[in-house]
Design an enzyme around this catalytic site. Structure first.
Site, PDB file in Angstrom:
ATOM      1  N   HIS A  43      -3.811  -8.024  -0.906  1.00 52.85           N
ATOM      2  CA  HIS A  43      -4.702  -8.098   0.263  1.00 52.85           C
ATOM      3  C   HIS A  43      -4.203  -9.150   1.261  1.00 52.85           C
ATOM      4  O   HIS A  43      -4.996  -9.812   1.924  1.00 52.85           O
ATOM      5  CB  HIS A  43      -6.160  -8.362  -0.162  1.00 52.85           C
ATOM      6  CG  HIS A  43      -6.781  -7.139  -0.801  1.00 52.85           C
ATOM      7  ND1 HIS A  43      -7.337  -6.120  -0.072  1.00 52.85           N
ATOM      8  CD2 HIS A  43      -6.884  -6.772  -2.091  1.00 52.85           C
ATOM      9  CE1 HIS A  43      -7.777  -5.174  -0.888  1.00 52.85           C
ATOM     10  NE2 HIS A  43      -7.504  -5.544  -2.124  1.00 52.85           N
ATOM     11  N   GLY A 136      -3.777   3.361  -8.022  1.00 52.89           N
ATOM     12  CA  GLY A 136      -3.395   2.135  -7.322  1.00 52.89           C
ATOM     13  C   GLY A 136      -1.894   1.914  -7.307  1.00 52.89           C
ATOM     14  O   GLY A 136      -1.417   0.798  -7.106  1.00 52.89           O
ATOM     15  N   SER A 138       0.121   3.748  -5.301  1.00 48.95           N
ATOM     16  CA  SER A 138       0.585   4.303  -4.022  1.00 48.95           C
ATOM     17  C   SER A 138       1.108   5.728  -4.111  1.00 48.95           C
ATOM     18  O   SER A 138       2.166   6.052  -3.577  1.00 48.95           O
ATOM     19  CB  SER A 138       1.675   3.428  -3.420  1.00 48.95           C
ATOM     20  OG  SER A 138       1.105   2.321  -2.859  1.00 48.95           O
ATOM     21  N   ASP A 185       2.778  -0.532   1.266  1.00 47.73           N
ATOM     22  CA  ASP A 185       3.105   0.610   0.409  1.00 47.73           C
ATOM     23  C   ASP A 185       4.205   1.473   1.022  1.00 47.73           C
ATOM     24  O   ASP A 185       5.159   1.876   0.354  1.00 47.73           O
ATOM     25  CB  ASP A 185       1.850   1.465   0.155  1.00 47.73           C
ATOM     26  CG  ASP A 185       0.701   0.633  -0.395  1.00 47.73           C
ATOM     27  OD1 ASP A 185       0.954  -0.503  -0.834  1.00 47.73           O
ATOM     28  OD2 ASP A 185      -0.449   1.114  -0.371  1.00 47.73           O
ATOM     29  N   TYR A 235     -12.514  -1.551   1.199  1.00 48.36           N
ATOM     30  CA  TYR A 235     -11.257  -1.988   1.825  1.00 48.36           C
ATOM     31  C   TYR A 235     -11.449  -2.332   3.301  1.00 48.36           C
ATOM     32  O   TYR A 235     -11.093  -3.444   3.724  1.00 48.36           O
ATOM     33  CB  TYR A 235     -10.181  -0.921   1.609  1.00 48.36           C
ATOM     34  CG  TYR A 235      -8.799  -1.353   2.020  1.00 48.36           C
ATOM     35  CD1 TYR A 235      -7.940  -1.981   1.118  1.00 48.36           C
ATOM     36  CD2 TYR A 235      -8.333  -1.141   3.315  1.00 48.36           C
ATOM     37  CE1 TYR A 235      -6.668  -2.383   1.492  1.00 48.36           C
ATOM     38  CE2 TYR A 235      -7.069  -1.536   3.699  1.00 48.36           C
ATOM     39  CZ  TYR A 235      -6.239  -2.154   2.784  1.00 48.36           C
ATOM     40  OH  TYR A 235      -4.973  -2.552   3.166  1.00 48.36           O
TER      41      TYR A 235
END
Ligand code: GLA
Length: 391
Positions: A43, A136, A138, A185, A235
């Protein structure tokens, strides 16, 4: 036992066979793009900070060929994708741009077609993947980047730079999947290199390869196999909270803020905003430090930074969940495990743990015993970023 990760060649073969069956004739072009695991720096990408991911041996493959006219047909072999598994849409034109819709998996493909920097006519394509969906890791970025690479191979028109290509794929995700993701990503899926993790400065968009190929240590990904519905809605909330905290500190982004700035402005921030900012500022510092200690082979400190990152994500950023916490606690109980943390957006998905190779079996057995769910394990080394393949 850890999961066997399918060879890229076998995924390509599967895609070619499905192509033959579904569309008739042979696919002429193939492209592959990896999923990713973020080792540390969570993050932080949308806060102009540092991230440290690596490309995975789990990949998405797109094979296909051009067809006469402007009809594009795409078929996915993924049993996890929402139905229908085949879509048809017209190649976009300025007067008729593409729109997102359903099924949702196709939006990643359409988004990339819409953001491709070159004109596209009709094609048929088949998608196969070994990246677990919703884990998670990608899977979406790997589909976007594989699609872009496929279109490059199909048209001979290449993005002006890998950065431009990654940014086009990020736009696809923003506009067609409605997910305001950062750049991590798509960057790592595009730029990953075997044997290396990638330190990305998300402000300058400069990246540095850092070798991660010591044969005595390895990363193990543990899929909790849970995904809480919060993952989508929280998010954008975190993004907003971060930019509000930066504004309250008088900074353009949290990258510019120090712990001292944060302490000085404590009274002008809500308790929650304070903790959100504390995670981001400390995580940016941890990521830089982690890369320095890794270069010296100091896995003990590196692992501790990973575990500290998890606690910060759990307590300050509040994007973990009981399952991920349980996995991390179990991991660090095992001798030879240097550190463990959740990876990716959070609220389920995977953890990543750094350990001695000799500890892997013990780690898996202990986690199975301690975790109240059915985890899956992947022993992973840093793999190659997106590329096309000769057929
Ligand atoms: C998701 C996003 C990334 C990044 C991570 C959290 O994976 O796609 O851009 O923000 O969450 O680090």
């Amino acid at each position: 036992m850890a999961c066997r990760i399918p060879e890229v060649a076998s995924l390509v073969k599967e895609a070619q066979e499905v192509f033959q069956k579904v569309f008739g004739g042979a696919a002429l072009v193939a492209a592959v793009a990896p999923g990713r695991v973020n080792i540390i720096g969570e993050h932080t990408d949308y806060n102009d900070g540092f991230v440290f991911p690596m490309a995975l041996p789990m990949v998405t493959v797109v094979v296909g060929r051009r067809v006469e006219g402007s009809r594009c047909r795409v078929h996915t072999t993924s049993p996890m994708a929402d139905k229908p598994h085949q879509v048809e849409f017209p190649a976009p034109s300025p007067s008729a741009p593409l729109q997102p819709g359903s099924p949702s998996w196709a939006n990643y493909v359409k988004g990339v077609v819409a953001n491709f920097q070159g004109s596209i006519s009709g094609f048929d394509a088949v998608v196969t993947t070994s990246v677990p969906l919703g884990g998670g890791l990608s899977s979406s970025a790997s589909l976007e980047v594989a699609t872009y690479t496929f279109l490059e191979a199909l048209t001979g028109i290449h993005a002006p730079s890998l950065r431009e290509k990654a940014l086009a794929c990020q736009r696809a995700e923003h506009d067609f999947a409605n997910m305001p993701c950062g750049i991590m990503d798509q960057f790592i899926s595009t730029m990953g290199k075997q044997g290396n993790a990638l330190l990305i400065d998300c402000r300058s968009m400069e990246s540095t390869l850092v070798p991660l190929s010591d044969p005595s240590v390895t990363l193990v990904i543990t899929n909790s196999n849970v995904r809480h519905t919060l993952s989508g809605s929280e998010y954008p909330t975190r993004r907003r909270q971060c930019s509000e905290a930066a504004a309250a500190l008088g900074k353009q982004s949290l990258r510019d803020a120090t712990m001292k700035d944060l302490e000085e402005h404590k009274s002008s921030l809500s308790e929650e905003a304070f903790r959100r900012a504390r995670h981001v500022i400390s995580e940016i510092g941890r990521t830089q430090q982690a890369v320095e200690v890794l270069k010296r082979g100091d896995y003990t400190t590196f692992g501790k930074l990973m575990t500290d990152s998890h606690y910060s994500l759990r307590d300050d950023f509040e994007v973990s969940c009981p399952e991920l916490d349980q996995l991390v606690v179990a991991a660090v109980e095992v001798q030879g495990v240097f550190g463990s943390r959740m990876t990716g957006g959070g609220f389920g998905g995977c953890t990543v743990s750094l350990m001695k190779v000799e500890s892997v079996d013990k780690f898996i057995a202990h986690t199975r015993q301690k975790y109240n769910g059915s985890p899956t394990f992947y022993v992973c080394s840093p793999s190659e970023g997106a590329h096309s393949l000769p057929l």
